[in-house]
Design a protein around this motif. Structure first.
Motif, PDB file in Angstrom:
ATOM      1  N   LEU A 107       0.836  -1.204   0.000  1.00  0.00           N
ATOM      2  CA  LEU A 107       0.000   0.000   0.000  1.00  0.00           C
ATOM      3  C   LEU A 107       0.866   1.248   0.000  1.00  0.00           C
ATOM      4  O   LEU A 107       0.523   2.274  -0.608  1.00  0.00           O
ATOM      5  N   SER A 110       1.748   2.634  -3.235  1.00  0.00           N
ATOM      6  CA  SER A 110       0.694   3.274  -4.030  1.00  0.00           C
ATOM      7  C   SER A 110       0.255   4.619  -3.467  1.00  0.00           C
ATOM      8  O   SER A 110      -0.422   5.370  -4.126  1.00  0.00           O
ATOM      9  N   LEU A 111       0.650   4.931  -2.218  1.00  0.00           N
ATOM     10  CA  LEU A 111       0.209   6.202  -1.647  1.00  0.00           C
ATOM     11  C   LEU A 111       1.065   7.331  -2.218  1.00  0.00           C
ATOM     12  O   LEU A 111       2.249   7.165  -2.443  1.00  0.00           O
ATOM     13  N   LEU A 127       1.447   1.242   9.190  1.00  0.00           N
ATOM     14  CA  LEU A 127       0.363   0.327   8.839  1.00  0.00           C
ATOM     15  C   LEU A 127       0.569  -1.023   9.502  1.00  0.00           C
ATOM     16  O   LEU A 127      -0.380  -1.644   9.989  1.00  0.00           O
ATOM     17  N   LEU A 131      -1.972  -2.822  12.110  1.00  0.00           N
ATOM     18  CA  LEU A 131      -2.548  -4.148  11.935  1.00  0.00           C
ATOM     19  C   LEU A 131      -2.207  -5.049  13.106  1.00  0.00           C
ATOM     20  O   LEU A 131      -3.011  -5.883  13.520  1.00  0.00           O
ATOM     21  N   PHE A 134      -4.573  -4.248  15.837  1.00  0.00           N
ATOM     22  CA  PHE A 134      -5.890  -4.829  15.567  1.00  0.00           C
ATOM     23  C   PHE A 134      -5.879  -6.332  15.822  1.00  0.00           C
ATOM     24  O   PHE A 134      -6.819  -6.903  16.371  1.00  0.00           O
ATOM     25  N   LEU A 137      -6.093  -7.034  19.416  1.00  0.00           N
ATOM     26  CA  LEU A 137      -7.419  -6.721  19.943  1.00  0.00           C
ATOM     27  C   LEU A 137      -8.418  -7.804  19.584  1.00  0.00           C
ATOM     28  O   LEU A 137      -9.275  -8.166  20.384  1.00  0.00           O
ATOM     29  N   ILE A 138      -8.309  -8.300  18.358  1.00  0.00           N
ATOM     30  CA  ILE A 138      -9.345  -9.213  17.899  1.00  0.00           C
ATOM     31  C   ILE A 138      -9.121 -10.619  18.410  1.00  0.00           C
ATOM     32  O   ILE A 138     -10.063 -11.318  18.783  1.00  0.00           O
ATOM     33  N   GLN A 146      -5.790  -7.229  25.359  1.00  0.00           N
ATOM     34  CA  GLN A 146      -6.524  -6.323  24.471  1.00  0.00           C
ATOM     35  C   GLN A 146      -6.120  -4.883  24.730  1.00  0.00           C
ATOM     36  O   GLN A 146      -6.032  -4.065  23.816  1.00  0.00           O
TER      37      GLN A 146
END
Lengths: 211, 646, 308
Positions: A107, A110-111, A127, A131, A134, A137-138, A146
């Protein structure tokens, strides 16, 4: 160059966090990550701006001393166990984290950043950290893990914001710090209440609250 | 500007000493509010008469500039914004004193709401306006929920909150659209030709929806009756007298900033005004809760104000300055008048509720003998709201009529005649309704033991009612007193630099002098009546020789209104509960009728319930597990990133 | 010039004298016509004057349920009626008080009278008077718009915003506005019959509760207040009658002839009312709204004819 080394170290801490099953170790690694992040503006060569120096001091204080203090306070009465089996196994989490870093690199290409700027590694690092946060957390079931995931998430956002720290008012970075502090504080209280109510830090019990 | 700032500070902090003082909190609040009101009125007078508007630049902490500007329109609106809370805080000394557990909270919130209102009338920047608007809405919600243990109050408060936030949403969108046209968030005139584009139409409709939700324009009015009935009476007087006028203020500011409004804008406002006025008063006739009835009358008067605004805007579109000036002047004066007499009526209702403990009209009667001062003040309020001379309601309706009659000469005359017919019908229906209210509550014989044992409220409650009644009489008998201020405010609303020539168009001086022969004749005739042979008193009513006359034989409120309600049953859809009497010797029977609100109880309520039932099919998405929700967030984030990059 | 101001003040004086002294003659005339139509001699023309003088000497009785509002009713009716009589032109001479928009004040003065009467009726706590009050306010919802739409039509024709300009405008009968004008006067005629409680809307002679509207609201008055009630009713006849007679009068060369014409017109109006009352029967109560809607439609139609 120094900043690149620091960024590489931060990405390493991401992998460590995802692979560990001991909660104490995860907290320590997260704190190290925070301190590294705090030092990053100095490594970027911005020590001439007094407000940035102030921000660095504040960041290191908050992430290196205040957050661990809050953690210790929250877990004083609790017996720290190991993390029970998460939703996704540790090896799988490691693979996912690596995939996430790769996605971040893709990514980032591409930014619309100016090519060859010194911020080239910032975007994938942030990034990747996002992630990782996340993921923690998940997939983790213990509330403390968490909270660590939340901490890492905020670190990722902070890292992204460092790209613009020269142009933007310090307000944004300070806002993120405040967000972090308040979040951890509140979560400490909540963890206490969860443990008192369910006699365990397992967040699966929270599903009983659904109507 | 210092006076204005002092005023805002004093009124906003009027509730603060009450938090610390044990017994004198109410008195301190009343004093602070009164001093603030005096300062504010001085500032308003200075803004209206001594030269141009005063400018103040405030730097908000966000780094942007928030403008406050007190022009003639804002100064004119500032008068009711200050007078009503001052009267309300004096009223609260007797009505909601420290025996109520929520008295301190109420006083604090009352002051803060007034502070936000004071800021709102002077806002000249979209952000300041929206900040003050939201502040006012939220504190008003907290005021409504003063007795938040009752489920009826909670429901009314929730509906109010939902409506006001939807209104703010519309307003934010509208301000954004307007800012894209003017290039900034200041209140500068929109460019010519913008109003005719589709974006201009969308902006106008969003503004109308947002301000309409606050002002109570039909069909966005449905939060009004519940909220006004549930709140304490001095809060209801604040809400009805000032809060809904802020919607009108917003509309006036929008219409002022558009240099070339299309004709359909004025026509739409006029039609909405006619519909609100007629339906508001029709529904008011059918209520038997005193405060709900007064709330529906507020909707009716908003309709009358919109009639004036619509006529004025039509005048602006067609280029007839006389029509524009008269329409705006009538609307502005009705704003002031309505605040005064509706505030008075709500305070009177509060006194009645305080004395009898009930809001039900069918439980009252004969209160004029035990509460003469309240009765006289309520009569003054009723006289004014029916628009009868020589009180102030007539003057503002007269100006709107005059605008409509003048409009007959122009090509837009079909709208003018609609305004005339609507105003005439509204006036007759309002007179019917208030004859019912005053007659059933204050006259005749008491219909319940509570009404029989009612007592005159304490002096703290009588004083603000008397003040407001005298103000109504003063403006009605001598409208020349307000003519200069009104001319300046109407001029500012029409976008002119100076005042309009109100005296040349409407002979307010002649109207002032009419009251004199009327009152003199009435006084002389009264004296002649009393001078006759000594009257015999103390006998029962003759009643055609009916000997069993008692309180139960009197006309009730429902029966008084029944003729009109059944005539309008295709509009009101009343619900009647009674079983027919079929046997020769029937047992006890009862009769109950009610008129539920059309929008809330027949459309919005069932519609929302049906939608909720349909959406329960999607319940499976709510797993109850926290990680699941976080996964949703992650998926959305990644999807957004990919979409952005691709 | 002093001549014209003298003439003007004489006109004003005559106007005031007419407004104060003439009214009781009109019901006398109407009753005489009705009696003659029925083959009786009927009461003398000046009967109402004698009645008023008798009532002024009688003792008033007030019930213990009533308050000061009870007395305020008749007082307000007469006061409002007297002020309204100053606003309306009798014939072609302009009214003593005229300004733009005075017709609105005129209509609302009658609203004052109605409101005060209804309140004094509710004050007695009697169910009959409550019933009359309820009917009165119900029918007023239809008469007010009819009155105002008639005003709108006249404003459109004459271009003047004052009663003295609208009603005293010359040459109505020969202008193109004849058709609409007749419709307006027909609608106003129905309003006149309703407001003054004449057959076919209300019977001034009956005292059955099923049929009364105005009569029942004043059941409990006596003595001087009753005198005021009767005088006020006749004043309303005069003032509303002037509204109808005005547009029909032709303009003559001499102002005093105009006055004579006005008196003659009022006499003709009283005659017409007497004839209508003798020839028709009272409507059933639920036919009255239909009658009033017809009047409203007449005035509305008149306006739209002028619009086209």
């Amino acid at each position: 160059m120094l900043s690149d080394i620091l960024i590489a170290l931060i990405v390493l801490t991401n992998f460590t966090l995802v692979a560990t099953s001991r909660i104490n170790k995860a907290i320590q690694v997260a704190v190290i990550q925070g301190v590294l992040l705090g030092l990053l503006p100095i490594a970027m060569g911005l020590w001439r701006h007094p407000h940035i120096v102030l921000m660095v001091v504040a960041a290191i204080t908050v992430k290196g001393w205040l957050i661990p203090y809050l953690f210790r306070r929250a877990t004083r009465k609790l017996k720290i166990h190991r993390e029970v089996s998460p939703y996704i196994g540790f090896t799988a989490s490691l693979v996912l984290c690596a995939l996430g870093t790769g996605l971040g690199l893709l990514l980032a290409n591409s930014l619309p950043l100016a090519p060859g700027s010194r911020f080239a590694l910032f975007v994938p690092a942030s990034l990747s950290t996002l992630l990782t946060g996340f993921l923690l957390l998940i997939t983790r079931k213990k509330a403390l893990m968490q909270v660590v995931g939340y901490l890492v998430l905020e670190n990722g956002i902070y890292l992204f914001g460092l790209m613009l720290v020269e142009e933007m008012p310090v307000l944004v970075e300070t806002g993120i710090l405040l967000d972090l502090f308040v979040g951890i504080f509140v979560m400490g209280i909540v963890i206490n209440h969860i443990t008192v109510a369910f006699d365990s830090m397992d967040t699966r019990h929270l599903a009983e609250l659904k109507d | 500007m210092i006076l204005f700032g002092l005023c805002a500070f004093l009124v906003a902090s009027s509730g603060v000493p009450g938090l610390f003082l044990r017994t004198r909190g109410g008195l301190a609040a009343a004093w602070l509010m009164g001093l603030g009101a005096l300062a504010g009125l001085a500032a308003a007078a200075r803004a209206l008469f001594a030269g141009g508007p005063s400018l103040a630049l405030l730097h908000t902490p966000l780094g942007t500039q928030g403008y406050l500007r007190l022009d003639a329109v804002g100064a004119f609106f500032l008068v009711p914004v200050l007078v009503l809370p001052a009267c309300g805080s004096i009223f609260a000394l007797g009505y909601w004193d420290d025996r109520h557990e929520s008295a301190r909270r109420l006083r604090l919130l009352f002051g803060i709401t007034t502070g936000f209102l004071v800021l709102l009338v002077a806002a000249a920047h979209a952000l300041t306006f929206l900040l003050a608007w939201e502040g006012m809405a939220v504190t008003a919600y907290l005021l409504v929920m003063a007795e938040d243990r009752e489920p009826v109050t909670q429901k009314a408060g929730w509906i109010y909150l939902a409506c006001t936030h939807s209104g703010t949403l519309c307003l934010s969108a509208a301000f954004a659209l307007a800012a894209s046209a003017t290039g900034g968030f200041l209140f500068t005139p929109l460019p010519m030709g913008f109003a005719a584009t589709s974006r201009g139409t969308a902006t106008f409709l969003l503004f109308l929806a947002g301000f309409g939700l606050k002002a109570g324009i039909f069909p966005l009015h449905f939060w009004l009756p519940g909220a006004h009935a549930a709140a304490p009476s001095h809060v209801s007087s604040l809400m009805s007298g000032i809060l809904i006028k802020m919607g009108i203020l917003g509309l006036i500011r929008v219409l002022c900033l558009v240099p070339d409004p299309p004709r359909w804008w004025g026509a739409l406002v006029l039609v909405l005004g006619a519909v609100s006025g007629l339906l508001g008063v029709a529904f008011a006739l059918a209520q038997h809760d005193l405060k709900r009835l007064l709330a529906y009358h507020s909707i009716e008067n908003i309709g009358i104000i919109l009639l004036g605004l619509g006529l004025g805007t039509l005048g602006k579109s067609t280029g007839h300055p006389a029509l524009q000036a008269l329409g705006y002047a009538g609307a502005l004066l009705h704003v002031l008048n309505h605040s005064l007499f509706k505030g008075l009526l709500f305070l009177g209702a509060g006194a009645v509720v305080h004395a009898t403990g009930s809001r039900d009209l069918e439980r009252m009667g004969g209160l004029a003998r035990t509460m003469p001062v309240t009765a006289a003040a309520f009569l003054a309020g009723s006289w004014a709201i029916c628009g009868l001379p020589p009180l102030n309601g007539f003057v503002s309706e007269w100006l709107i009529y005059l605008a409509a009659f003048r409009g007959l000469a122009f090509p837009s005359s079909s709208w003018s005649v609609l305004a005339i017919a609507a105003l005439a019908t509204i006036g007759a229906l309002a007179a019917a309704c208030f004859a019912k209210v005053f007659g059933v509550v204050f006259l005749g014989q008491p219909r319940s033991p509570e009404a029989a044992s009612a007592a005159e409220p304490p002096r703290a409650m009588r004083l603000p009612m008397t003040i407001l009644a005298w103000a109504c009489c003063a403006i009605g008998v001598a409208p020349v007193l307000v003519a200069p201020a009104l001319a300046r405010a109407a001029g500012a609303a029409a976008g002119l630099a100076g005042p309009v020539d109100l005296g040349g168009m409407a002979h307010l001086t002649t109207l002032s002098f009419i009251a004199l022969p009327m009152l003199t004749a009435a006084a002389l005739i009264w004296v002649w009546c009393r001078k006759g042979p000594a009257a015999r008193t103390g006998l029962p009513t003759w009643d055609c020789g009916f000997t069993a006359a008692g309180p139960r034989v009197q006309y009730t409120a429902s029966s008084f209104a029944d003729g009109l309600v059944s005539a309008q049953r295709f509009v009101l859809w009343p619900k009647v509960h009674w079983r027919r009497i079929v046997a020769l010797f029937p047992s006890q029977r009862g009769y109950r009728s009610e008129v539920p609100d059309p929008v809330l109880d027949r459309c919005a309520g069932p519609g929302l319930a049906r939608t909720a039932r349909g959406l329960t099919g999607l319940h499976f998405l709510q797993g109850g597990q926290l990680p699941l929700y976080l996964l949703y967030i992650l998926i959305t984030l990644v999807a957004l990133l990919v979409w952005m990059v691709a | 010039m002093s001549d014209s101001t003298l003439v003007q003040s004489l006109h004003i004086l005559l106007h005031i004298l007419t407004a104060v002294l003439l009214p009781p003659l009109i019901p006398g005339l109407i009753n005489k016509v009705k009696a003659l139509m029925a083959g009786r001699t009927g009461p003398p023309l000046l009967q109402l004057y004698y009645d008023l003088a008798k009532l002024a000497r009688k003792q008033a009785v007030f019930s213990r349920t009533t308050t000061w509002v009870f007395l305020a009713g008749p007082v307000a009716v007469v006061a409002a009626g007297l002020v309204a009589s100053l606003l309306v032109p009798f014939g072609h001479a302009p009214a003593p008080i005229h300004f733009q928009g005075d017709m609105i004040l005129f209509a609302y003065l009658f609203g004052v009278a109605r409101f005060a009467t209804v309140l004094s009726a509710l004050d007695t706590g009697s169910s009959f008077e409550g019933m009359g009050a309820a009917r009165e306010v119900t029918f007023s919802v239809l008469t007010e718009p009819a009155l105002f739409l008639g005003f709108a039509a006249l404003v459109k024709v004459s271009g003047s915003l004052s009663l003295s300009g609208m009603l005293a405008s010359p040459g109505f009968a020969i202008s193109r506005a004849t058709g609409p004008l007749i419709l307006v006067l027909a609608g106003w005629g129905m309003v006149f019959l309703t407001e003054n409680s004449r057959i076919p809307v209300d019977d001034p002679n009956t005292h059955l509760e099923l049929t009364m509207i105005h009569e029942v609201m004043v059941l409990d008055h006596s003595g001087r207040p009753l005198a005021l009630v009767l005088y006020g009713a006749s004043l309303k006849l005069l003032v509303l009658g002037a509204l109808i007679v005005g547009p029909l009068l032709p303009r003559t060369s001499h102002p005093w002839l105009d006055w004579a014409g006005f008196y003659a017109g009022m006499a003709v109006l009283a005659l017409a009312v007497g004839l209508v009352e003798s020839a028709t029967a009272r409507f059933r109560m639920n036919r009255v709204p239909q009658f009033l809607v017809a009047g409203l439609l007449a005035t509305a139609f008149a306006f739209f004819l002028l619009q086209a």
